[in-house]
Write a protein that holds these residues in place. Structure first.
Motif, mmCIF file in Angstrom:
data_model
loop_
_atom_site.group_PDB
_atom_site.id
_atom_site.type_symbol
_atom_site.label_atom_id
_atom_site.label_comp_id
_atom_site.label_asym_id
_atom_site.label_seq_id
_atom_site.Cartn_x
_atom_site.Cartn_y
_atom_site.Cartn_z
ATOM 1 N N GLY A 169 -2.224 5.504 1.470
ATOM 2 C CA GLY A 169 -2.988 4.271 1.121
ATOM 3 C C GLY A 169 -4.184 3.937 2.321
ATOM 4 O O GLY A 169 -3.876 4.600 3.546
ATOM 5 N N HIS A 196 0.903 -1.108 -0.060
ATOM 6 C CA HIS A 196 0.112 0.008 -0.015
ATOM 7 C C HIS A 196 0.757 1.134 0.044
ATOM 8 O O HIS A 196 1.961 1.415 0.375
ATOM 9 N N HIS A 227 -4.992 1.452 3.645
ATOM 10 C CA HIS A 227 -4.766 0.419 4.482
ATOM 11 C C HIS A 227 -3.596 0.582 5.282
ATOM 12 O O HIS A 227 -2.641 -0.477 5.319
#
Length: 255
Positions: A50, A20, A52
């Motif tokens: 990102g 990510h 996540h």
């Protein structure tokens, strides 16, 4: 009443999955860059990350199996460069309800479970003890791994793996009808030594088969240290339309 903040601090260089985009934060306007009449000034910054990264919630759109999302939704039919028309994190309603902390590390007389340890259904059953898990509860699984958040590569478990629930434990949670579940590592589930994130069966069971959202990279060590097992849990991800996940700041409220 005491409030436990269950989110890890977010800063540049924090441990995260290499899959990510990394967390980037910069102060792009400093005090003094522009001074208003009367002497006032303001600073502002920019975030790039990102969805996540850090403590976050996985949307049901995050994982597919054989091209299908939860409920048999065809992933290709609902995804575009704008995100997902179905099952994005914007469909996750804010959760306010009963939270249960199952401290598996304490069950084994440890602050931190060994790297690569698989949490079993028996572990969860024993950690629950006399606490009944009801449909709609939020269940957080304690492995002690959040104590290693500042340890860089050791937190990621690239070589030695990380502890977490295995498929048997995931099905135990599904069988009790939990609404959401969380843990302390970046991938929630057990990662075997040297295996990386190539195969995540617990994600398939929870997200695709059962429709249970996952919270990852949680800070649970303070609950463990305080011996807290039951609390009011508050979880509200950002309303990022069509996104596969969202940063979140979960709270445990204890009377």
């Amino acid at each position: 009443m005491k409030v436990f903040d269950l989110a890890q601090p977010m800063r540049r260089g924090m441990p995260q999955s290499p899959n990510h985009p990394a967390y980037q934060h910069a102060l792009v306007r400093r005090h003094g860059d522009m001074v208003r009449e009367g002497g006032g000034s303001a600073a502002s910054d920019i975030l790039v990350l990102g969805t996540h990264v850090g403590t976050h919630v996985d949307a049901l759109a995050h994982v597919s199996q054989d091209g299908l999302l939860h409920g048999g939704v065809v992933a290709a039919d609902v995804q575009s460069d704008a995100g997902f028309a179905r099952l994005g994190i914007d469909e996750f309603p804010p959760y306010v309800g009963r939270g249960i902390f199952l401290d598996v590390a304490a069950l084994h007389g440890a602050e931190i479970l060994p790297a690569g340890y698989e949490v079993t259904a028996g572990d969860l059953e024993a950690a629950a003890g006399d606490l009944e898990i009801n449909p709609g509860d939020a269940v957080l699984v304690g492995t002690g791994w959040s104590r290693r958040f500042g340890a860089g590569a050791d937190f990621l478990g690239t070589t030695d793996g990380v502890p977490g629930p295995g498929p048997e434990a995931a099905r135990w949670l599904v069988g009790r009808g939990v609404a959401v579940t969380g843990a302390e590592t970046i991938a929630y589930e057990r990662i075997a030594p040297g295996a990386g994130h190539a195969n995540l069966p617990v994600h398939r069971i929870l997200l695709v088969e059962a429709g249970i959202n996952i919270v990852e990279t949680m800070l649970l060590s303070e609950l463990a240290d305080a011996g807290i097992r039951e609390f009011q849990f508050i979880l509200a991800p950002l309303r990022l339309v069509g996104a596969t996940g969202s940063p979140v700041r979960p709270l445990a409220v204890v009377p």
